[in-house]
Write a protein that holds these residues in place. Structure first.
Motif, short mmCIF file in Angstrom:
data_model
loop_
_atom_site.label_atom_id
_atom_site.label_comp_id
_atom_site.label_asym_id
_atom_site.label_seq_id
_atom_site.Cartn_x
_atom_site.Cartn_y
_atom_site.Cartn_z
N MET A 198 48.57 29.02 36.19
CA MET A 198 47.39 29.36 36.99
C MET A 198 47.44 30.84 37.34
O MET A 198 48.51 31.42 37.52
N ARG A 199 46.26 31.41 37.44
CA ARG A 199 46.17 32.82 37.84
C ARG A 199 44.90 33.02 38.67
O ARG A 199 43.81 32.61 38.27
N PHE A 200 45.06 33.67 39.83
CA PHE A 200 43.91 33.99 40.66
C PHE A 200 43.35 35.36 40.26
O PHE A 200 44.09 36.27 39.88
N VAL A 201 42.02 35.47 40.35
CA VAL A 201 41.33 36.73 40.05
C VAL A 201 40.68 37.23 41.34
O VAL A 201 39.88 36.52 41.96
N HIS A 202 41.06 38.45 41.75
CA HIS A 202 40.55 39.04 42.98
C HIS A 202 39.61 40.20 42.62
O HIS A 202 39.97 41.02 41.76
N PRO A 203 38.46 40.31 43.27
CA PRO A 203 37.59 41.44 42.96
C PRO A 203 38.23 42.77 43.30
O PRO A 203 38.08 43.75 42.56
N ARG A 204 38.96 42.81 44.43
CA ARG A 204 39.64 44.03 44.87
C ARG A 204 40.94 43.67 45.57
O ARG A 204 41.11 42.54 46.03
N ARG A 205 41.83 44.61 45.64
CA ARG A 205 43.07 44.40 46.37
C ARG A 205 42.76 44.06 47.83
O ARG A 205 41.85 44.63 48.42
N HIS A 206 43.46 43.11 48.37
CA HIS A 206 43.31 42.64 49.75
C HIS A 206 42.07 41.75 49.95
O HIS A 206 41.83 41.28 51.06
N ALA A 207 41.28 41.52 48.89
CA ALA A 207 40.15 40.59 48.98
C ALA A 207 40.60 39.20 48.55
O ALA A 207 41.55 39.05 47.77
N GLU A 208 39.92 38.18 49.06
CA GLU A 208 40.22 36.82 48.62
C GLU A 208 39.91 36.67 47.14
O GLU A 208 39.02 37.35 46.61
N PRO A 209 40.63 35.76 46.45
CA PRO A 209 40.27 35.51 45.05
C PRO A 209 38.91 34.85 44.96
O PRO A 209 38.55 34.01 45.80
N ASN A 210 38.12 35.24 43.97
CA ASN A 210 36.83 34.57 43.76
C ASN A 210 36.82 33.71 42.50
O ASN A 210 35.89 32.93 42.30
N MET A 211 37.85 33.84 41.68
CA MET A 211 37.98 33.00 40.49
C MET A 211 39.41 32.51 40.34
O MET A 211 40.35 33.15 40.83
N LEU A 230 45.27 38.91 39.23
CA LEU A 230 44.54 39.94 38.50
C LEU A 230 43.56 40.60 39.46
O LEU A 230 42.68 39.92 40.02
N ILE A 231 43.70 41.89 39.69
CA ILE A 231 42.82 42.65 40.57
C ILE A 231 41.81 43.38 39.68
O ILE A 231 42.20 44.26 38.90
N VAL A 232 40.54 43.01 39.78
CA VAL A 232 39.54 43.53 38.85
C VAL A 232 39.30 45.02 39.04
O VAL A 232 39.37 45.80 38.09
N TYR A 233 39.01 45.43 40.27
CA TYR A 233 38.70 46.83 40.54
C TYR A 233 39.82 47.44 41.38
O TYR A 233 40.08 47.00 42.49
N GLU A 234 40.47 48.45 40.84
CA GLU A 234 41.55 49.10 41.57
C GLU A 234 41.03 50.23 42.45
O GLU A 234 41.42 50.38 43.60
#
Length: 255
Positions: A198-211, A230-234
């Motif tokens: 399993m892997r969580f996808v976060h839109p940004r660091r410190h944000a909750e995962p959305n996927m 996985l942090i989408v936007y650094e």
């Protein structure tokens, strides 16, 4: 890859670049286009080098197209209920010269066992509708409503049918909203699919995962490995380095 062929474009359609291995994809603003979810799932799933792979709810065929860059000699298939998207997926396979490697079928996921039989697949992938039918504002355009809301297919349908289609030891890989994780794990275990990675996808660091990306094995032993997030936007609107590598073909897998 075979030489691509000319395929017709209909009103409102365009050809986009999949940004990997020179693949192209026909899309339209009038129907639900593929998104990052599809790209991430196609890179996360444990694609076998041989065997048989099915993408349920395949839409315009983006996931089988991307998986074709990782699949070796595996037979890739897709199932789509919406006639317009099915037709678009078939043309996308022809556009990329992959008709000998990818097959697209028109039909209802709930009837897939009747169409294909029990225990036929080594891997099933699915980017299913995320929203329960009663939640949110249902788009009046059917193509969008069916893609986003559980109108024709719900999460339990996907997992139950996948369990029936999978060989013993076969895998199911899903991308879904992180808020549905408990439902996913509960239903996987109910239908004898043991979550394995399993892997969580976060839109940004410190944000909750959305996927969440999750893969389970038919009749597997309990052991779940949670991969780094996985942090989408650094920074700002720039994708992280890992996503750049995925999108531009320098990396084949998120696993």
């Amino acid at each position: 890859m075979q030489q691509p062929v000319h395929v017709p474009l209909y009103e409102g359609e365009r050809i986009d670049d999949l940004l990997t291995h020179e693949l192209k994809i026909i899309q339209s603003h009038e129907v639900f286009c593929f998104s990052m979810d599809a790209v991430l799932l196609a890179r996360f799933a444990s694609v076998p080098k041989r065997g048989r792979v099915m993408d349920l709810c395949t839409g315009n065929g983006a996931i089988p197209l991307i998986m074709s860059t990782r699949s070796g000699e595996a037979v890739l298939e897709g199932l789509e209920i919406q006639q317009r998207l099915y037709d678009m997926a078939c043309r996308n396979i022809l556009l990329n010269g992959l008709e000998k490697r990818i097959r697209i079928f028109h039909g209802d996921v709930r009837e897939a066992v009747t169409l294909f039989g029990y225990g036929q697949y080594d891997l099933i992938t699915c980017n299913p509708p995320y929203l329960p039918a009663a939640n949110g504002e249902v788009n009046e355009r059917d193509h969008f409503a069916i893609a986003r809301h559980e109108l024709l297919l719900n999460l339990e349908d996907v997992i139950r049918v996948s369990s029936q289609l999978l060989k013993n030891g076969g895998k199911l890989a899903l991308v879904h909203r992180a808020t549905r994780l408990i439902d996913i794990v509960t239903l996987m275990r109910q239908y004898k699919i043991e979550p394995k990675k399993m892997r969580f996808v976060h839109p940004r660091r410190h944000a909750e995962p959305n996927m969440v990306l999750i893969e389970g094995m038919r009749n597997g032993r309990p052991e779940l490995r949670i991969q780094p997030p996985l942090i989408v936007y650094e920074q700002g609107e720039e994708y992280c380095e890992e996503l750049h590598q995925i999108y531009y073909g320098q990396r084949d897998s998120l696993a």
